[in-house]
Design a protein around this motif. Structure first.
Motif, short mmCIF file in Angstrom:
data_model
loop_
_atom_site.label_atom_id
_atom_site.label_comp_id
_atom_site.label_asym_id
_atom_site.label_seq_id
_atom_site.Cartn_x
_atom_site.Cartn_y
_atom_site.Cartn_z
N HIS A 159 -0.71 0.31 7.46
CA HIS A 159 -2.05 -0.40 7.16
C HIS A 159 -2.12 -1.58 6.23
O HIS A 159 -2.71 -2.84 6.38
N ASN A 189 0.02 -4.80 8.06
CA ASN A 189 -0.72 -5.28 9.04
C ASN A 189 -1.84 -6.31 8.23
O ASN A 189 -1.78 -7.56 8.83
N HIS A 190 -2.43 -5.72 7.23
CA HIS A 190 -3.35 -6.66 6.73
C HIS A 190 -2.55 -7.89 5.94
O HIS A 190 -3.14 -8.97 6.11
N ASP A 237 2.25 5.76 7.16
CA ASP A 237 0.89 5.20 7.69
C ASP A 237 0.05 4.36 6.83
O ASP A 237 -0.45 3.34 7.27
N GLN A 262 -3.29 -4.87 -0.80
CA GLN A 262 -3.64 -5.99 0.04
C GLN A 262 -3.97 -7.06 -0.54
O GLN A 262 -4.06 -8.17 0.16
#
Length: 475
Positions: free
Chosen positions: A260, A263-264, A256, A235
């Protein structure tokens, strides 16, 4: 009213929310949970060591002011790090904050740094035991835009790549998905974008990784019970380049965690670049929510290079290697190796090596023997144009008729067979096949393939058409 950990932390969050950007609040404060309040010390649970270190480095003053407002000057903060069952006991609140610093703090913008000062950041690219958190880009500087020659087959992808390199995260090409068959330059272009960004924006963290290695790192993080640290490492990347994203197919856990991370990064204006041997519409066993995100930006296809581009590639390779070659041999190579840039470069290297080792001039005869050998040992991919010609000749119709809008049964069947064999024998996407065979869409190609399979199973005459064409198109 009795003070509880939840009410104290809730009041702190209200104050913090007013002093930082909404995105920073969502990223760094929403995941925190209040645990307990003991002797004027508030315990809060954070997802990982990296998370705690980030708060301490960037928000310690803000946390101090917020907690002092609720619990007074003797307030203490204890971090409980989830999953690792360890406690980070910090007592940072030992001095008051001047109002000038507080004003500065209130206008703070969150921008994740290219490197962390703390040795606790779990960098999956660092060998265990070596205390080094610098993030190396993993880029190959030889794969740059200068050596990625432009032609009709790659113009869109190359132009989009240049736009992204000039303004990473600031264009509508996010993510940028580059797709196409083997050896057409997907990896080269992905590296070139990363190399250009590092050159223009040295402060940005750029990271290239294959989907296969990403999966291995994720599995390792689960084994070591530090999945959250793995996520937080990715991230903080400004430009993430993932090669062969189709290899996440069927890997639910990795999909999965990538969801995430994606998206971040996307929400924080970071750039994502992906490569694949298939268009999103053709990917199997990839979750729908991930596929939909792949389509948010631009999907750009790399097609087989045309004759002029193949000539330019050969001449560029010869120039870089300091080798001269007669024009007729250059044209011979370009005419006979059509499907794959990697194959073309391999043939040139073989030709130069044979000439050098055997102390012979590069002649047309030598080129023919090299190409014959090379083609024999390389599985060839036929072109969609060639498939249409073979199918047209078989049914005694020209290619224009095959591509036409007519709904006559025998022409429709010929068109469907051409689509079926294009799907079977080439790496082209359904959309690309449809576009080249009469400007149809991918759904038409999919329907054609199903129809051919059904008819071949139920209609003896039609099955003979398929068998005959299979032999004619055998590679």
């Amino acid at each position: 009213m009795q003070k509880t950990a939840e009410t104290i932390w809730g009041n702190c969050l209200s104050f913090i929310k007013d002093n930082i950007t909404p995105q920073a609040y969502k990223t760094w404060f929403e995941p925190i949970k209040a645990v307990k309040l003991t002797d004027n010390a508030l315990s809060i649970q954070v997802p990982s060591k990296f998370f705690y270190e980030w708060l301490e480095e960037h928000y310690v003053k803000l946390l101090k002011v917020a907690l002092n407002k609720e619990l007074g000057d003797t307030a203490k903060l204890v971090y409980v790090i989830r999953m690792e069952n360890t406690y980070g006991n910090k007592q940072p609140f030992t001095e008051s904050i001047p109002s000038s610093q507080r004003a500065q703090m209130q206008s703070q913008q969150v921008d994740v740094p290219t490197k962390s000062k703390s040795p606790e950041l779990k960098n999956p690219f660092i060998i265990p035991g070596i205390r080094n958190v610098k993030i190396e880009s993993q880029l190959n500087p030889n794969y740059n835009f200068e050596s990625f020659l432009e032609g009709d087959s790659n113009r869109l992808a190359r132009s989009a790549g240049m736009a992204v390199a000039n303004k990473p995260g600031g264009t509508s090409f996010n993510p940028l998905l580059i797709f196409g068959g083997v050896g057409l330059g997907k990896t080269h272009l992905a590296h070139a974008i990363g190399v250009e960004i590092k050159d223009k924006y040295p402060e940005k963290t750029v990271l290239y990784i294959s989907a296969e290695k990403f999966t291995q790192q994720y599995i390792e993080s689960v084994k070591k019970n530090n999945r959250n640290d793995f996520i937080h490492f990715y991230q903080i990347i400004d430009v993430l380049i993932v090669d062969d994203i189709q290899l996440l197919s069927g890997k639910a856990g990795t999909q999965d965690v990538f969801f995430h991370i994606f998206n971040h990064l996307h929400q924080n204006g970071k750039q994502v670049i992906l490569t694949s041997d298939k268009a999103p519409v053709d990917m199997q066993d990839i979750e729908q929510r991930l596929l939909s995100r792949f389509k948010w930006g631009l999907s750009a296809e790399l097609q087989h290079p045309d004759f002029e581009t193949r000539i330019a590639i050969i001449k560029s390779k010869l120039y870089r290697d300091g080798v001269e070659m007669p024009e007729d041999i250059v044209e011979f190579l370009a005419n006979n190796i059509k499907t794959n840039i990697r194959e073309l470069e391999g043939a040139i290297i073989s030709l130069i090596a044979h000439s050098s080792f055997n102390k012979k001039d590069i002649t047309l005869e030598l080129a023919k023997s090299i190409v014959d050998n090379y083609v024999k040992n390389t599985k060839r991919e036929v072109s969609i144009d060639y498939i249409q010609k073979v199918v047209g000749d078989y049914f005694q119709m020209d290619v224009e008729t095959l591509r036409s809008k007519t709904r006559k049964r025998h022409i429709v069947q010929a068109r469907q067979l051409a689509m079926f064999f294009a799907k079977k024998l080439t790496k082209a996407s359904l959309a690309s096949i449809g576009s080249q065979i009469g400007k149809r869409d991918h759904a038409t190609v999919l329907h054609a393939c199903k129809t051919v399979n059904n008819l071949a199973a139920t209609d003896k005459q039609f099955r003979k058409f398929v068998e005959d064409l299979d032999k004619k198109l055998a590679v």
